[in-house]
Design a protein around this motif. Sequence first.
Motif, mmCIF file in Angstrom:
data_model
loop_
_atom_site.group_PDB
_atom_site.id
_atom_site.type_symbol
_atom_site.label_atom_id
_atom_site.label_comp_id
_atom_site.label_asym_id
_atom_site.label_seq_id
_atom_site.Cartn_x
_atom_site.Cartn_y
_atom_site.Cartn_z
ATOM 1 N N GLU A 50 28.132 25.537 -5.481
ATOM 2 C CA GLU A 50 27.723 24.244 -6.033
ATOM 3 C C GLU A 50 28.454 23.108 -5.321
ATOM 4 O O GLU A 50 27.864 22.079 -4.971
ATOM 5 C CB GLU A 50 28.008 24.203 -7.531
ATOM 6 N N LYS A 51 29.736 23.293 -5.088
ATOM 7 C CA LYS A 51 30.542 22.273 -4.412
ATOM 8 C C LYS A 51 30.018 22.027 -2.993
ATOM 9 O O LYS A 51 29.863 20.877 -2.560
ATOM 10 C CB LYS A 51 32.005 22.711 -4.365
ATOM 11 N N VAL A 52 29.725 23.094 -2.276
ATOM 12 C CA VAL A 52 29.206 22.964 -0.913
ATOM 13 C C VAL A 52 27.845 22.280 -0.920
ATOM 14 O O VAL A 52 27.564 21.414 -0.075
ATOM 15 C CB VAL A 52 29.126 24.355 -0.242
ATOM 16 N N ALA A 53 27.002 22.605 -1.886
ATOM 17 C CA ALA A 53 25.671 21.998 -1.968
ATOM 18 C C ALA A 53 25.780 20.520 -2.286
ATOM 19 O O ALA A 53 25.052 19.691 -1.724
ATOM 20 C CB ALA A 53 24.840 22.713 -3.014
ATOM 21 N N ARG A 54 26.671 20.154 -3.199
ATOM 22 C CA ARG A 54 26.853 18.744 -3.531
ATOM 23 C C ARG A 54 27.366 17.954 -2.325
ATOM 24 O O ARG A 54 26.915 16.833 -2.067
ATOM 25 C CB ARG A 54 27.797 18.583 -4.712
ATOM 26 N N GLN A 57 24.575 17.466 0.080
ATOM 27 C CA GLN A 57 23.603 16.487 -0.414
ATOM 28 C C GLN A 57 24.157 15.073 -0.259
ATOM 29 O O GLN A 57 23.427 14.153 0.125
ATOM 30 C CB GLN A 57 23.268 16.775 -1.877
ATOM 31 N N GLU A 58 25.439 14.888 -0.544
ATOM 32 C CA GLU A 58 26.039 13.560 -0.400
ATOM 33 C C GLU A 58 26.101 13.145 1.059
ATOM 34 O O GLU A 58 25.966 11.971 1.388
ATOM 35 C CB GLU A 58 27.436 13.556 -1.015
ATOM 36 N N ALA A 59 26.314 14.112 1.943
ATOM 37 C CA ALA A 59 26.405 13.800 3.369
ATOM 38 C C ALA A 59 25.031 13.406 3.922
ATOM 39 O O ALA A 59 24.951 12.629 4.882
ATOM 40 C CB ALA A 59 26.946 14.995 4.131
#
Length: 61
Positions: A50-54, A57-59
């Motif tokens: 989840e952290k990597v996906a967020r 997505q923010e990047a």
Amino acid sequence: MNKTKQIQWWNPFAWFGAVLRSTFAFFGMMSPPPTSGLENLQVADVKDAEKVAREAQEAST
């Protein structure tokens, strides 16, 4: 040969029944899909994903 067990080749319903029986037999004998990839799934793994996906997505925004 016993006439009750013999498929009548001129009867289309007998052909249809034979195809259905073989199809049901084929799908009834199939084993469920393997789930070996999910054996060692931990809560920390999900949170890390989840952290990597967020972050991804923010990047991208």
